[in-house]
Design a protein around this motif. Structure first.
Motif, mmCIF file in Angstrom:
data_model
loop_
_atom_site.group_PDB
_atom_site.id
_atom_site.type_symbol
_atom_site.label_atom_id
_atom_site.label_comp_id
_atom_site.label_asym_id
_atom_site.label_seq_id
_atom_site.Cartn_x
_atom_site.Cartn_y
_atom_site.Cartn_z
ATOM 1 N N LEU A 196 58.091 25.075 38.129
ATOM 2 C CA LEU A 196 57.380 24.676 36.919
ATOM 3 C C LEU A 196 58.097 25.237 35.700
ATOM 4 O O LEU A 196 58.887 26.181 35.798
ATOM 5 C CB LEU A 196 55.931 25.176 36.973
ATOM 6 C CG LEU A 196 55.130 24.764 38.209
ATOM 7 C CD1 LEU A 196 53.690 25.242 38.071
ATOM 8 C CD2 LEU A 196 55.188 23.278 38.449
ATOM 9 N N THR A 240 50.028 25.902 48.506
ATOM 10 C CA THR A 240 49.367 26.481 47.344
ATOM 11 C C THR A 240 49.734 27.934 47.097
ATOM 12 O O THR A 240 49.177 28.566 46.220
ATOM 13 C CB THR A 240 47.818 26.322 47.355
ATOM 14 O OG1 THR A 240 47.268 27.149 48.372
ATOM 15 C CG2 THR A 240 47.401 24.881 47.527
ATOM 16 N N ASP A 265 45.608 29.527 34.335
ATOM 17 C CA ASP A 265 45.861 28.096 34.566
ATOM 18 C C ASP A 265 47.354 27.789 34.676
ATOM 19 O O ASP A 265 47.818 26.698 34.371
ATOM 20 C CB ASP A 265 45.216 27.253 33.478
ATOM 21 C CG ASP A 265 45.723 27.560 32.088
ATOM 22 O OD1 ASP A 265 46.346 28.631 31.896
ATOM 23 O OD2 ASP A 265 45.494 26.752 31.175
ATOM 24 N N ARG A 266 48.135 28.749 35.162
ATOM 25 C CA ARG A 266 49.596 28.635 35.237
ATOM 26 C C ARG A 266 50.073 27.429 36.026
ATOM 27 O O ARG A 266 51.138 26.893 35.783
ATOM 28 C CB ARG A 266 50.200 29.911 35.803
ATOM 29 C CG ARG A 266 49.740 30.234 37.203
ATOM 30 C CD ARG A 266 50.331 31.554 37.673
ATOM 31 N NE ARG A 266 49.588 32.045 38.816
ATOM 32 C CZ ARG A 266 48.856 33.137 38.794
ATOM 33 N NH1 ARG A 266 48.770 33.848 37.704
ATOM 34 N NH2 ARG A 266 48.201 33.513 39.861
ATOM 35 N N GLU A 267 49.283 26.945 36.980
ATOM 36 C CA GLU A 267 49.683 25.801 37.810
ATOM 37 C C GLU A 267 49.665 24.489 37.032
ATOM 38 O O GLU A 267 50.156 23.477 37.523
ATOM 39 C CB GLU A 267 48.787 25.695 39.032
ATOM 40 C CG GLU A 267 48.933 26.872 39.976
ATOM 41 C CD GLU A 267 47.937 26.825 41.115
ATOM 42 O OE1 GLU A 267 47.320 25.775 41.337
ATOM 43 O OE2 GLU A 267 47.784 27.856 41.780
ATOM 44 N N ALA A 268 49.128 24.498 35.817
ATOM 45 C CA ALA A 268 49.060 23.288 34.998
ATOM 46 C C ALA A 268 50.364 23.018 34.249
ATOM 47 O O ALA A 268 50.499 21.988 33.604
ATOM 48 C CB ALA A 268 47.907 23.406 34.000
ATOM 49 N N ALA A 269 51.338 23.899 34.347
ATOM 50 C CA ALA A 269 52.629 23.695 33.684
ATOM 51 C C ALA A 269 53.343 22.494 34.295
ATOM 52 O O ALA A 269 53.095 22.111 35.436
ATOM 53 C CB ALA A 269 53.486 24.954 33.812
ATOM 54 N N GLN A 270 54.255 21.917 33.541
ATOM 55 C CA GLN A 270 54.974 20.729 34.001
ATOM 56 C C GLN A 270 56.065 21.086 35.008
ATOM 57 O O GLN A 270 56.684 22.135 34.928
ATOM 58 C CB GLN A 270 55.592 20.004 32.814
ATOM 59 C CG GLN A 270 54.535 19.397 31.922
ATOM 60 C CD GLN A 270 55.139 18.478 30.890
ATOM 61 O OE1 GLN A 270 56.302 18.096 30.943
ATOM 62 N NE2 GLN A 270 54.332 18.098 29.920
ATOM 63 N N CYS A 280 53.137 24.744 27.639
ATOM 64 C CA CYS A 280 52.533 24.922 28.959
ATOM 65 C C CYS A 280 52.017 26.350 29.078
ATOM 66 O O CYS A 280 52.515 27.249 28.400
ATOM 67 C CB CYS A 280 53.566 24.650 30.052
ATOM 68 S SG CYS A 280 54.018 22.910 30.182
#
Length: 62
Positions: free
Chosen positions: A33, A43, A15-20, A8
């Motif tokens: 995350l 947000t 793009d840190r918000e794309a982590a699981q 991630c």
């Protein structure tokens, strides 16, 4: 913290918000995350080093 393949994005990347999600608490309005980022439902973000990222909701289309 991330053991996923592929890894991630780090908390420092754009793009840190794309982590699981590893822990979700929608009743409280936040999720943790796997890159140690706390993401709030408005947000806003809390970074692992304690820095705050203000909410950044997209503007409504006219």
């Amino acid at each position: 913290m991330c053991t996923h393949t592929p890894k991630c994005p780090s908390a420092a990347s754009s793009d840190r918000e794309a982590a699981q999600v590893v822990a979700a608490h929608p009743e409280q309005g936040w999720s943790l995350l796997c890159n140690a980022l706390v993401l709030f439902e408005d947000t806003g973000e809390l970074l692992p080093d304690g820095q705050i990222v203000a909410p950044h909701r997209p503007l409504a289309a006219a």
